[in-house]
Design a protein around this motif. Structure first.
Motif, short mmCIF file in Angstrom:
data_model
loop_
_atom_site.label_atom_id
_atom_site.label_comp_id
_atom_site.label_asym_id
_atom_site.label_seq_id
_atom_site.Cartn_x
_atom_site.Cartn_y
_atom_site.Cartn_z
N ILE A 1 0.54 -1.20 0.27
CA ILE A 1 -0.15 -0.04 0.17
C ILE A 1 1.02 0.73 0.25
CG2 ILE A 1 -2.22 0.84 1.54
CD1 ILE A 1 -2.86 -0.94 2.20
N ALA A 2 2.23 1.69 0.76
CA ALA A 2 2.64 2.75 1.01
C ALA A 2 3.58 2.52 -0.42
CB ALA A 2 3.68 1.94 1.69
N ALA A 3 3.91 1.49 -1.38
CA ALA A 3 4.29 1.16 -2.27
C ALA A 3 3.64 2.15 -3.38
CB ALA A 3 5.60 0.18 -2.65
N GLU A 4 2.48 2.17 -3.29
CA GLU A 4 1.03 2.06 -4.17
C GLU A 4 1.07 4.14 -4.60
OE1 GLU A 4 -1.15 1.79 -7.42
OE2 GLU A 4 0.62 0.30 -7.18
N ALA A 5 1.30 4.29 -2.80
CA ALA A 5 0.64 5.32 -2.60
C ALA A 5 2.13 6.92 -2.82
CB ALA A 5 0.08 5.37 -1.36
N GLY A 6 3.18 5.52 -2.67
CA GLY A 6 4.23 6.74 -3.04
C GLY A 6 5.10 7.17 -1.82
N VAL A 7 4.21 6.93 -0.67
CA VAL A 7 5.06 6.79 0.76
C VAL A 7 6.05 5.99 1.45
CG1 VAL A 7 2.76 8.58 1.10
CG2 VAL A 7 2.96 5.98 1.62
N SER A 8 7.00 6.09 2.36
CA SER A 8 7.19 4.63 2.96
C SER A 8 5.75 4.12 4.16
CB SER A 8 8.61 5.80 3.90
OG SER A 8 8.13 6.45 5.21
N GLY A 9 7.05 2.79 3.90
CA GLY A 9 6.11 2.44 5.46
C GLY A 9 6.13 3.36 6.91
N GLY A 10 6.83 3.60 7.08
CA GLY A 10 6.72 4.87 8.74
C GLY A 10 6.22 5.68 8.37
N THR A 11 5.94 6.21 7.24
CA THR A 11 4.98 7.47 6.91
C THR A 11 3.11 6.81 7.21
OG1 THR A 11 6.09 8.60 5.68
CG2 THR A 11 3.73 9.52 5.66
N LEU A 12 3.31 5.84 6.76
CA LEU A 12 2.19 5.28 6.47
C LEU A 12 1.38 5.15 8.10
CD1 LEU A 12 0.07 4.76 3.90
CD2 LEU A 12 0.52 2.32 4.48
N TYR A 13 2.38 3.80 8.49
CA TYR A 13 1.83 3.74 9.70
C TYR A 13 1.89 4.99 11.09
CZ TYR A 13 3.07 -1.01 9.28
OH TYR A 13 3.02 -2.27 9.12
N ARG A 14 2.04 5.96 10.68
CA ARG A 14 2.22 7.34 11.03
C ARG A 14 0.48 7.28 11.30
NH1 ARG A 14 6.05 11.75 9.12
NH2 ARG A 14 7.44 10.36 9.01
N TYR A 15 -0.38 6.89 10.38
CA TYR A 15 -1.41 7.82 10.49
C TYR A 15 -2.55 6.22 10.81
CZ TYR A 15 0.63 11.69 8.34
OH TYR A 15 0.92 12.80 8.31
N PHE A 16 -2.07 4.87 10.19
CA PHE A 16 -2.97 3.53 10.71
C PHE A 16 -1.76 2.47 11.12
CE2 PHE A 16 -3.81 5.58 6.37
CZ PHE A 16 -5.32 6.06 7.27
N LYS A 17 -2.30 2.03 12.47
CA LYS A 17 -1.77 1.32 12.93
C LYS A 17 -1.53 -0.35 12.18
CE LYS A 17 -5.95 -0.45 15.78
NZ LYS A 17 -6.56 0.22 16.68
N ASN A 18 -1.75 -0.75 11.47
CA ASN A 18 -2.31 -1.51 10.93
C ASN A 18 -3.55 -1.57 9.72
OD1 ASN A 18 -4.79 -2.28 11.71
ND2 ASN A 18 -3.71 -3.47 13.41
N LYS A 19 -2.95 -2.48 8.65
CA LYS A 19 -3.80 -2.50 6.98
C LYS A 19 -5.79 -2.17 7.88
CE LYS A 19 -4.82 -5.84 3.14
NZ LYS A 19 -4.24 -7.18 3.23
N GLU A 20 -5.46 -3.01 8.57
CA GLU A 20 -6.78 -3.36 8.86
C GLU A 20 -7.61 -1.69 9.58
OE1 GLU A 20 -5.37 -5.35 9.99
OE2 GLU A 20 -5.99 -6.66 8.78
N ASP A 21 -6.97 -0.61 10.24
CA ASP A 21 -7.28 0.00 10.53
C ASP A 21 -6.55 1.21 8.97
OD1 ASP A 21 -7.42 2.52 12.35
OD2 ASP A 21 -5.44 3.58 12.10
#
Length: 172
Positions: free
Chosen positions: A4-24
């Motif tokens: 998801i992070a790769a598709e959105a063009g952001v780092s995994g860390g950035t994604l985890y800053r906003y969402f705790k996991n895929k379900e969230d």
């Protein structure tokens, strides 16, 4: 999450800053779609407040929703298990949004006044029709919309002050 992070063009860390996991993340996305539906309904009603136009307007928006929100359809293709659970969870929110939009008109319809159907039963039918259209889309949603409105009109869902199925097409 890395995909998801790769598709959105952001780092995994950035994604985890906003969402705790895929379900969230998926739940947040689902909530976004509900809020978008509610906003679309409210905006359309503000532009066309005539009670006689309300049911056609709402049915049109609900059927057109998937066409105008291809990300919701894509989510279903990528995460079908999530979508099935999501539909079960979000149905009360969709129902509430649609109920708020059509209840004032349905209360004056002959079908409701005669006790043939309650506003909640009619809203339930609209919600089920919307999700059915999600899984089994038609080529031109307007044909389905017009058929549903004609059936509703023949079942007495017209408000007293106007006819829903007056021979004109519903809102395009």
């Amino acid at each position: 999450m890395s995909g998801i992070a790769a598709e959105a063009g952001v780092s995994g860390g950035t994604l985890y800053r906003y969402f705790k996991n895929k379900e969230d993340l998926l739940e947040s996305l689902g909530n976004h779609f509900v809020m978008r539906l509610r906003g679309t309904l409210q905006g359309a009603i503000a532009e066309q407040p005539n009670p006689a136009d309300r049911l056609p307007l709402v049915v049109d928006i609900v059927l057109r929703y998937w066409q105008e929100n291809p990300a919701a359809v894509q989510l279903g293709q990528l995460e079908p298990d999530f979508v099935i659970d999501y539909i079960k969870q979000v149905t009360p929110q969709w129902s509430a949004a649609i109920h708020d939009a059509v209840e004032p008109v349905l209360a004056d319809s002959p079908a409701v006044q005669l006790g043939l159907a309650t506003p909640d039963e009619i809203v339930n039918l609209i919600v089920r029709m919307a999700f059915s259209h999600y899984f089994l889309p038609v080529n031109d949603y307007r044909e389905l919309r017009d058929l549903l409105l004609a059936l509703g009109s023949s079942a007495g869902l017209d408000p007293k002050n106007g006819r829903i199925g007056s021979g004109r097409k519903a809102a395009s």
